[in-house]
Scaffold this motif. Structure first.
Motif, PDB file in Angstrom:
ATOM      1  N   VAL A  69       9.785  17.636  37.263  1.00  0.00           N
ATOM      2  CA  VAL A  69      10.037  18.149  38.849  1.00  0.00           C
ATOM      3  C   VAL A  69       9.597  19.059  39.547  1.00  0.00           C
ATOM      4  CG1 VAL A  69      11.771  17.350  39.755  1.00  0.00           C
ATOM      5  CG2 VAL A  69      11.792  15.864  38.035  1.00  0.00           C
ATOM      6  N   ARG A  70       9.976  20.676  38.730  1.00  0.00           N
ATOM      7  CA  ARG A  70       9.924  21.524  39.434  1.00  0.00           C
ATOM      8  C   ARG A  70       8.112  22.150  39.314  1.00  0.00           C
ATOM      9  NH1 ARG A  70      11.426  26.556  36.331  1.00  0.00           N
ATOM     10  NH2 ARG A  70       9.407  26.534  35.776  1.00  0.00           N
ATOM     11  N   GLU A  71       7.807  21.107  38.439  1.00  0.00           N
ATOM     12  CA  GLU A  71       6.084  21.954  37.952  1.00  0.00           C
ATOM     13  C   GLU A  71       5.642  20.535  38.611  1.00  0.00           C
ATOM     14  OE1 GLU A  71       4.784  24.633  37.240  1.00  0.00           O
ATOM     15  OE2 GLU A  71       7.672  24.945  36.838  1.00  0.00           O
ATOM     16  N   GLY A  72       6.363  19.466  39.585  1.00  0.00           N
ATOM     17  CA  GLY A  72       4.924  18.369  40.751  1.00  0.00           C
ATOM     18  C   GLY A  72       5.483  17.016  40.021  1.00  0.00           C
ATOM     19  N   VAL A  73       5.747  17.066  38.313  1.00  0.00           N
ATOM     20  CA  VAL A  73       5.732  15.732  37.706  1.00  0.00           C
ATOM     21  C   VAL A  73       6.638  14.671  38.585  1.00  0.00           C
ATOM     22  CG1 VAL A  73       6.128  14.399  35.737  1.00  0.00           C
ATOM     23  CG2 VAL A  73       4.658  17.047  36.001  1.00  0.00           C
ATOM     24  N   ARG A  74       5.901  13.657  39.313  1.00  0.00           N
ATOM     25  CA  ARG A  74       6.747  12.121  39.415  1.00  0.00           C
ATOM     26  C   ARG A  74       6.524  11.315  38.522  1.00  0.00           C
ATOM     27  NH1 ARG A  74       8.499  16.786  41.360  1.00  0.00           N
ATOM     28  NH2 ARG A  74       9.424  16.936  43.287  1.00  0.00           N
ATOM     29  N   ARG A  75       6.566  10.170  39.353  1.00  0.00           N
ATOM     30  CA  ARG A  75       6.306   8.367  38.812  1.00  0.00           C
ATOM     31  C   ARG A  75       4.498   8.712  38.852  1.00  0.00           C
ATOM     32  NH1 ARG A  75       9.731   3.823  39.381  1.00  0.00           N
ATOM     33  NH2 ARG A  75       8.399   2.187  38.558  1.00  0.00           N
ATOM     34  N   ALA A  76       3.973   9.116  39.818  1.00  0.00           N
ATOM     35  CA  ALA A  76       2.585   9.326  39.408  1.00  0.00           C
ATOM     36  C   ALA A  76       1.821   9.588  37.745  1.00  0.00           C
ATOM     37  CB  ALA A  76       2.085   9.563  40.531  1.00  0.00           C
ATOM     38  N   GLN A  77       2.735  10.767  37.442  1.00  0.00           N
ATOM     39  CA  GLN A  77       1.801  11.370  35.941  1.00  0.00           C
ATOM     40  C   GLN A  77       3.153  10.065  35.547  1.00  0.00           C
ATOM     41  OE1 GLN A  77       3.742  13.179  39.125  1.00  0.00           O
ATOM     42  NE2 GLN A  77       1.410  13.704  39.935  1.00  0.00           N
ATOM     43  N   ASP A  78       3.725   9.558  35.116  1.00  0.00           N
ATOM     44  CA  ASP A  78       4.075   8.721  33.967  1.00  0.00           C
ATOM     45  C   ASP A  78       3.563   7.787  33.774  1.00  0.00           C
ATOM     46  OD1 ASP A  78       6.168  10.640  33.332  1.00  0.00           O
ATOM     47  OD2 ASP A  78       7.630   9.760  34.453  1.00  0.00           O
ATOM     48  N   THR A  79       2.114   8.105  33.762  1.00  0.00           N
ATOM     49  CA  THR A  79       1.941   6.964  32.826  1.00  0.00           C
ATOM     50  C   THR A  79       1.201   6.879  31.246  1.00  0.00           C
ATOM     51  OG1 THR A  79      -0.693   5.638  33.861  1.00  0.00           O
ATOM     52  CG2 THR A  79      -0.624   8.049  33.818  1.00  0.00           C
ATOM     53  N   LEU A  80      -0.220   5.945  32.034  1.00  0.00           N
ATOM     54  CA  LEU A  80      -0.652   5.078  30.080  1.00  0.00           C
ATOM     55  C   LEU A  80      -2.144   5.595  30.475  1.00  0.00           C
ATOM     56  CD1 LEU A  80       1.583   2.793  29.119  1.00  0.00           C
ATOM     57  CD2 LEU A  80       1.783   4.911  28.240  1.00  0.00           C
ATOM     58  N   PRO A  81      -2.756   5.522  29.518  1.00  0.00           N
ATOM     59  CA  PRO A  81      -4.139   6.306  29.414  1.00  0.00           C
ATOM     60  C   PRO A  81      -5.266   4.794  29.740  1.00  0.00           C
ATOM     61  CG  PRO A  81      -3.931   6.863  27.323  1.00  0.00           C
ATOM     62  CD  PRO A  81      -2.277   6.046  28.296  1.00  0.00           C
ATOM     63  N   TRP A  82      -5.800   4.868  30.708  1.00  0.00           N
ATOM     64  CA  TRP A  82      -6.773   3.436  31.827  1.00  0.00           C
ATOM     65  C   TRP A  82      -6.757   2.457  30.900  1.00  0.00           C
ATOM     66  CZ3 TRP A  82     -10.619   0.503  31.393  1.00  0.00           C
ATOM     67  CH2 TRP A  82     -10.609  -0.459  31.768  1.00  0.00           C
ATOM     68  N   LYS A  83      -7.232   3.115  29.428  1.00  0.00           N
ATOM     69  CA  LYS A  83      -7.537   1.945  28.138  1.00  0.00           C
ATOM     70  C   LYS A  83      -6.680   1.670  27.649  1.00  0.00           C
ATOM     71  CE  LYS A  83     -10.429   1.513  23.742  1.00  0.00           C
ATOM     72  NZ  LYS A  83     -10.826   2.205  23.163  1.00  0.00           N
ATOM     73  N   VAL A  84      -5.032   1.875  27.460  1.00  0.00           N
ATOM     74  CA  VAL A  84      -3.673   0.945  27.161  1.00  0.00           C
ATOM     75  C   VAL A  84      -3.404   0.317  28.531  1.00  0.00           C
ATOM     76  CG1 VAL A  84      -1.783   1.748  26.791  1.00  0.00           C
ATOM     77  CG2 VAL A  84      -3.544   3.047  25.750  1.00  0.00           C
ATOM     78  N   MET A  85      -4.024   0.348  29.285  1.00  0.00           N
ATOM     79  CA  MET A  85      -3.709  -0.154  30.054  1.00  0.00           C
ATOM     80  C   MET A  85      -4.267  -1.394  30.556  1.00  0.00           C
ATOM     81  SD  MET A  85      -1.592   1.743  32.916  1.00  0.00           S
ATOM     82  CE  MET A  85      -2.665   2.903  33.849  1.00  0.00           C
ATOM     83  N   HIS A  86      -5.367  -1.563  29.942  1.00  0.00           N
ATOM     84  CA  HIS A  86      -6.706  -2.568  30.685  1.00  0.00           C
ATOM     85  C   HIS A  86      -7.724  -2.999  29.562  1.00  0.00           C
ATOM     86  CE1 HIS A  86      -5.896  -0.393  34.627  1.00  0.00           C
ATOM     87  NE2 HIS A  86      -6.061  -0.817  35.420  1.00  0.00           N
ATOM     88  N   GLU A  87      -7.307  -2.853  28.665  1.00  0.00           N
ATOM     89  CA  GLU A  87      -8.474  -3.052  27.228  1.00  0.00           C
ATOM     90  C   GLU A  87      -7.317  -3.637  26.188  1.00  0.00           C
ATOM     91  OE1 GLU A  87     -11.740  -0.720  25.746  1.00  0.00           O
ATOM     92  OE2 GLU A  87     -11.857  -0.226  28.014  1.00  0.00           O
ATOM     93  N   PRO A  88      -7.614  -4.985  25.779  1.00  0.00           N
ATOM     94  CA  PRO A  88      -6.224  -5.577  24.175  1.00  0.00           C
ATOM     95  C   PRO A  88      -7.310  -5.118  23.462  1.00  0.00           C
ATOM     96  CG  PRO A  88      -7.143  -6.972  26.207  1.00  0.00           C
ATOM     97  CD  PRO A  88      -7.786  -6.118  26.785  1.00  0.00           C
ATOM     98  N   ILE A  89      -6.136  -4.649  22.858  1.00  0.00           N
ATOM     99  CA  ILE A  89      -7.016  -3.747  21.178  1.00  0.00           C
ATOM    100  C   ILE A  89      -7.156  -5.307  20.740  1.00  0.00           C
ATOM    101  CG2 ILE A  89      -5.447  -3.052  19.162  1.00  0.00           C
ATOM    102  CD1 ILE A  89      -2.707  -2.018  20.239  1.00  0.00           C
ATOM    103  N   PRO A  90      -8.818  -4.797  19.813  1.00  0.00           N
ATOM    104  CA  PRO A  90      -9.412  -5.526  19.533  1.00  0.00           C
ATOM    105  C   PRO A  90      -9.225  -6.219  17.950  1.00  0.00           C
ATOM    106  CG  PRO A  90      -9.985  -3.487  18.856  1.00  0.00           C
ATOM    107  CD  PRO A  90      -8.868  -2.913  20.408  1.00  0.00           C
ATOM    108  N   ASP A  91      -9.201  -5.086  17.050  1.00  0.00           N
ATOM    109  CA  ASP A  91      -8.166  -6.583  15.984  1.00  0.00           C
ATOM    110  C   ASP A  91      -6.449  -5.768  15.129  1.00  0.00           C
ATOM    111  OD1 ASP A  91      -9.170  -3.665  15.328  1.00  0.00           O
ATOM    112  OD2 ASP A  91     -11.282  -4.491  14.342  1.00  0.00           O
ATOM    113  N   GLY A  92      -6.650  -5.948  14.513  1.00  0.00           N
ATOM    114  CA  GLY A  92      -5.858  -5.561  13.570  1.00  0.00           C
ATOM    115  C   GLY A  92      -3.814  -5.981  13.941  1.00  0.00           C
ATOM    116  N   PRO A  93      -2.186  -5.654  13.411  1.00  0.00           N
ATOM    117  CA  PRO A  93      -1.447  -6.599  14.033  1.00  0.00           C
ATOM    118  C   PRO A  93      -1.633  -6.274  15.142  1.00  0.00           C
ATOM    119  CG  PRO A  93      -1.188  -4.374  12.707  1.00  0.00           C
ATOM    120  CD  PRO A  93      -2.092  -4.690  13.143  1.00  0.00           C
ATOM    121  N   SER A  94      -1.987  -5.989  16.591  1.00  0.00           N
ATOM    122  CA  SER A  94      -1.051  -5.536  17.485  1.00  0.00           C
ATOM    123  C   SER A  94      -2.529  -5.849  18.511  1.00  0.00           C
ATOM    124  CB  SER A  94      -1.164  -4.245  18.075  1.00  0.00           C
ATOM    125  OG  SER A  94       0.247  -3.876  17.968  1.00  0.00           O
TER     126      SER A  94
END
Length: 94
Positions: free
Chosen positions: A28-53
């Motif tokens: 927090v002292r270094e500027g980290v807040r909720r906006a930085q607690d995120t995941l890569p774009w691909k993880v949030m928008h592209e379904p895993i193509p194959d495998g168990p997940s």
């Protein structure tokens, strides 16, 4: 038993909580807040193509709900900053 210290499970859990909160305070002292607690774009928008997940992904709204719950469980405010009450409960108040 490994350390030879006479501590309870509760004391170890509290120590772990203190560590997590101190790490967050540093970030927090270094500027980290909720906006930085995120995941890569691909993880949030592209379904895993194959495998168990296959088909799994984490939409932004789902991540937001998970962050709300995580922050509440940690005793942090909605922006991910440890509250003064939580810090005092852990003996970390300045």
């Amino acid at each position: 038993a490994v350390t030879g210290w006479d501590v309870t499970v509760e004391e170890l859990e509290r120590t772990g909580e203190r560590i997590v909160n101190l790490e967050r305070l540093f970030n927090v002292r270094e500027g980290v807040r909720r906006a930085q607690d995120t995941l890569p774009w691909k993880v949030m928008h592209e379904p895993i193509p194959d495998g168990p997940s296959a088909g799994a992904f984490c939409p932004p709204a789902e991540l937001a709900a998970m962050l709300d719950e995580y922050y509440a469980l940690r005793g942090w405010d909605p922006d991910g900053v440890p509250t003064p009450a939580r810090l005092a409960a852990l003996g970390l108040s300045a």
